[in-house]
Design a protein around this motif. Structure first.
Motif, PDB file in Angstrom:
ATOM      1  N   VAL A  97       0.851  -1.195   0.000  1.00 48.58           N
ATOM      2  CA  VAL A  97       0.000   0.000   0.000  1.00 48.58           C
ATOM      3  C   VAL A  97       0.884   1.241   0.000  1.00 48.58           C
ATOM      4  O   VAL A  97       1.998   1.223   0.510  1.00 48.58           O
ATOM      5  CB  VAL A  97      -0.987   0.030   1.191  1.00 48.58           C
ATOM      6  CG1 VAL A  97      -1.998  -1.086   1.087  1.00 48.58           C
ATOM      7  CG2 VAL A  97      -0.274   0.022   2.517  1.00 48.58           C
ATOM      8  N   SER A  98       0.369   2.304  -0.592  1.00 48.52           N
ATOM      9  CA  SER A  98       1.152   3.527  -0.717  1.00 48.52           C
ATOM     10  C   SER A  98       0.710   4.623   0.241  1.00 48.52           C
ATOM     11  O   SER A  98       1.320   5.685   0.296  1.00 48.52           O
ATOM     12  CB  SER A  98       1.067   4.041  -2.155  1.00 48.52           C
ATOM     13  OG  SER A  98      -0.288   4.228  -2.516  1.00 48.52           O
ATOM     14  N   ARG A  99      -0.352   4.363   0.998  1.00 51.92           N
ATOM     15  CA  ARG A  99      -0.822   5.309   2.019  1.00 51.92           C
ATOM     16  C   ARG A  99      -1.280   4.508   3.220  1.00 51.92           C
ATOM     17  O   ARG A  99      -1.926   3.468   3.070  1.00 51.92           O
ATOM     18  CB  ARG A  99      -1.962   6.181   1.491  1.00 51.92           C
ATOM     19  CG  ARG A  99      -1.526   7.045   0.323  1.00 51.92           C
ATOM     20  CD  ARG A  99      -2.589   8.018  -0.092  1.00 51.92           C
ATOM     21  NE  ARG A  99      -2.152   8.674  -1.320  1.00 51.92           N
ATOM     22  CZ  ARG A  99      -2.422   9.924  -1.627  1.00 51.92           C
ATOM     23  NH1 ARG A  99      -3.125  10.675  -0.820  1.00 51.92           N
ATOM     24  NH2 ARG A  99      -1.990  10.445  -2.755  1.00 51.92           N
ATOM     25  N   SER A 100      -0.962   5.015   4.415  1.00 47.74           N
ATOM     26  CA  SER A 100      -1.357   4.318   5.643  1.00 47.74           C
ATOM     27  C   SER A 100      -1.123   5.211   6.840  1.00 47.74           C
ATOM     28  O   SER A 100      -0.441   6.231   6.764  1.00 47.74           O
ATOM     29  CB  SER A 100      -0.568   3.015   5.819  1.00 47.74           C
ATOM     30  OG  SER A 100       0.784   3.308   6.137  1.00 47.74           O
ATOM     31  N   PHE A 101      -1.672   4.788   7.989  1.00 49.13           N
ATOM     32  CA  PHE A 101      -1.264   5.330   9.282  1.00 49.13           C
ATOM     33  C   PHE A 101      -0.019   4.552   9.685  1.00 49.13           C
ATOM     34  O   PHE A 101       0.086   3.352   9.419  1.00 49.13           O
ATOM     35  CB  PHE A 101      -2.335   5.105  10.350  1.00 49.13           C
ATOM     36  CG  PHE A 101      -3.617   5.842  10.109  1.00 49.13           C
ATOM     37  CD1 PHE A 101      -3.636   7.195   9.820  1.00 49.13           C
ATOM     38  CD2 PHE A 101      -4.831   5.184  10.191  1.00 49.13           C
ATOM     39  CE1 PHE A 101      -4.826   7.875   9.606  1.00 49.13           C
ATOM     40  CE2 PHE A 101      -6.026   5.851   9.988  1.00 49.13           C
ATOM     41  CZ  PHE A 101      -6.023   7.197   9.699  1.00 49.13           C
ATOM     42  N   GLY A 102       0.919   5.202  10.359  1.00 46.53           N
ATOM     43  CA  GLY A 102       2.116   4.500  10.805  1.00 46.53           C
ATOM     44  C   GLY A 102       3.106   4.350   9.674  1.00 46.53           C
ATOM     45  O   GLY A 102       3.223   5.235   8.822  1.00 46.53           O
ATOM     46  N   ASP A 103       3.838   3.235   9.670  1.00 47.04           N
ATOM     47  CA  ASP A 103       4.883   2.998   8.664  1.00 47.04           C
ATOM     48  C   ASP A 103       5.827   4.201   8.571  1.00 47.04           C
ATOM     49  O   ASP A 103       6.228   4.625   7.481  1.00 47.04           O
ATOM     50  CB  ASP A 103       4.272   2.680   7.290  1.00 47.04           C
ATOM     51  CG  ASP A 103       3.523   1.362   7.289  1.00 47.04           C
ATOM     52  OD1 ASP A 103       4.112   0.350   7.720  1.00 47.04           O
ATOM     53  OD2 ASP A 103       2.349   1.346   6.870  1.00 47.04           O
ATOM     54  N   HIS A 104       6.196   4.754   9.752  1.00 45.70           N
ATOM     55  CA  HIS A 104       6.965   5.998   9.787  1.00 45.70           C
ATOM     56  C   HIS A 104       8.381   5.867   9.222  1.00 45.70           C
ATOM     57  O   HIS A 104       8.967   6.867   8.816  1.00 45.70           O
ATOM     58  CB  HIS A 104       6.975   6.584  11.206  1.00 45.70           C
ATOM     59  CG  HIS A 104       5.632   7.116  11.585  1.00 45.70           C
ATOM     60  ND1 HIS A 104       5.149   8.310  11.107  1.00 45.70           N
ATOM     61  CD2 HIS A 104       4.646   6.581  12.352  1.00 45.70           C
ATOM     62  CE1 HIS A 104       3.927   8.509  11.574  1.00 45.70           C
ATOM     63  NE2 HIS A 104       3.599   7.476  12.336  1.00 45.70           N
ATOM     64  N   ALA A 105       8.920   4.675   9.157  1.00 49.40           N
ATOM     65  CA  ALA A 105      10.240   4.495   8.551  1.00 49.40           C
ATOM     66  C   ALA A 105      10.197   4.831   7.057  1.00 49.40           C
ATOM     67  O   ALA A 105      11.223   5.123   6.460  1.00 49.40           O
ATOM     68  CB  ALA A 105      10.743   3.062   8.761  1.00 49.40           C
ATOM     69  N   MET A 106       8.998   4.810   6.460  1.00 52.74           N
ATOM     70  CA  MET A 106       8.836   5.095   5.029  1.00 52.74           C
ATOM     71  C   MET A 106       7.902   6.287   4.801  1.00 52.74           C
ATOM     72  O   MET A 106       7.351   6.457   3.719  1.00 52.74           O
ATOM     73  CB  MET A 106       8.288   3.843   4.319  1.00 52.74           C
ATOM     74  CG  MET A 106       9.225   2.681   4.452  1.00 52.74           C
ATOM     75  SD  MET A 106       8.729   1.099   3.710  1.00 52.74           S
ATOM     76  CE  MET A 106       7.358   1.396   2.712  1.00 52.74           C
ATOM     77  N   LYS A 107       7.733   7.135   5.815  1.00 44.94           N
ATOM     78  CA  LYS A 107       6.721   8.196   5.759  1.00 44.94           C
ATOM     79  C   LYS A 107       6.942   9.181   4.617  1.00 44.94           C
ATOM     80  O   LYS A 107       5.973   9.781   4.117  1.00 44.94           O
ATOM     81  CB  LYS A 107       6.669   8.942   7.100  1.00 44.94           C
ATOM     82  CG  LYS A 107       5.453   9.828   7.277  1.00 44.94           C
ATOM     83  CD  LYS A 107       4.114   9.206   6.921  1.00 44.94           C
ATOM     84  CE  LYS A 107       3.719   8.007   7.717  1.00 44.94           C
ATOM     85  NZ  LYS A 107       2.430   7.427   7.261  1.00 44.94           N
TER      86      LYS A 107
END
Length: 195
Positions: free
Chosen positions: A107-117
Motif C-alpha cells: 500500500v502507498s498510504r497508511s497510518f504508521g509505517d513511519h520508517a517510510m513516511k
C-alpha cells in the motif's frame, strides 16, 4: 469567547483527522508497521438531505449499494502499483519494486509505517455522496474481502442475504465467512451499515 462557525468542509476536517492520527501513531513507535483505514460519516444537510462522506488510506474500501443493487465504490485503493501513486512516490525520491514501495509495502498510504513516511503518506482520498431513498446499505471492509470479491459481488452477496432473511446483525459476519470460504488469506474485517 464567542463561538465561531466551522469554516472548513467536512472533507478538510476528515483529512486533518487522518493526518493528526498519523502523527499520534509516531508517539507509539509504529515505524515498521501501520494500518489502512476507511471512515464514513452520514450527515443531514439543510439543502441536500442525507450526505455520505468517506475518507480512506490504503486498500480498505467503502462500497455503496445504490438503486437497483448497483455497487458504487466511494474510496480509492492506494496501491503501490497504481500509476498515480507510483508517480507521487518516484517524485519524492522513492521507487516501486515488485509492486511494493521500496520493495517492501504493497500500500502507498497508511497510518504508521513511519520508517517510510516520506513515501507512504496518510493524506486520505475523500468523497461526498448525496444519498437517496433508494440507497440501501454500505459495506466498509478491509482488503481481505476485496481480494476475493468484486464490489458488485459483495453487494449482490449481501443483498441476497437480506432477501434470504439473514438477521441484519449477522450480515457482517456472513460476508466475512464468505470471504474466508473463497480463500482470502489477508485481514478479513467488514461492517455493513443499513441506510
Amino acid at each position: 469567547m464567542e463561538h465561531q462557525p466551522e469554516s472548513r468542509s467536512v472533507e478538510e476536517c476528515m483529512t486533518s483527522a487522518f493526518l493528526v492520527t498519523d502523527i499520534e501513531t509516531s508517539a507509539h513507535g509504529l515505524t515498521v508497521s501501520g494500518s489502512t483505514a476507511a471512515t464514513c460519516l452520514v450527515r443531514e444537510e439543510e439543502e441536500l438531505g442525507r450526505v455520505l462522506y468517506c475518507a480512506n488510506v490504503g486498500d480498505s474500501r467503502a462500497v455503496l449499494c445504490r438503486q437497483g443493487g448497483t455497487a458504487e465504490r466511494l474510496t480509492y485503493d492506494h496501491k503501490a502499483s497504481d500509476p498515480v501513486e507510483m508517480k507521487r512516490i518516484e517524485d519524492a525520491g522513492g521507487f516501486i519494486l515488485r509492486k511494493r514501495v521500496l520493495g517492501i509495502l504493497s500500500v502507498s498510504r497508511s497510518f504508521g509505517d513511519h520508517a517510510m513516511k516520506k513515501f507512504v503518506v496518510a493524506r486520505p482520498f475523500t468523497t461526498r455522496t448525496r444519498l437517496t431513498d433508494d440507497d440501501s446499505f454500505l459495506i466498509v471492509a478491509c482488503d481481505g474481502v476485496w481480494d476475493v470479491m468484486t464490489d458488485q459481488e459483495a453487494v449482490d452477496f449481501v443483498q441476497k442475504a437480506i432477501n434470504d432473511k439473514v438477521a441484519l446483525e449477522a450480515l457482517s459476519q456472513y460476508l466475512v465467512t464468505e470471504a474466508i470460504s473463497r480463500g482470502s488469506t489477508d485481514n478479513v474485517t467488514a461492517l455493513i451499515v443499513m441506510l
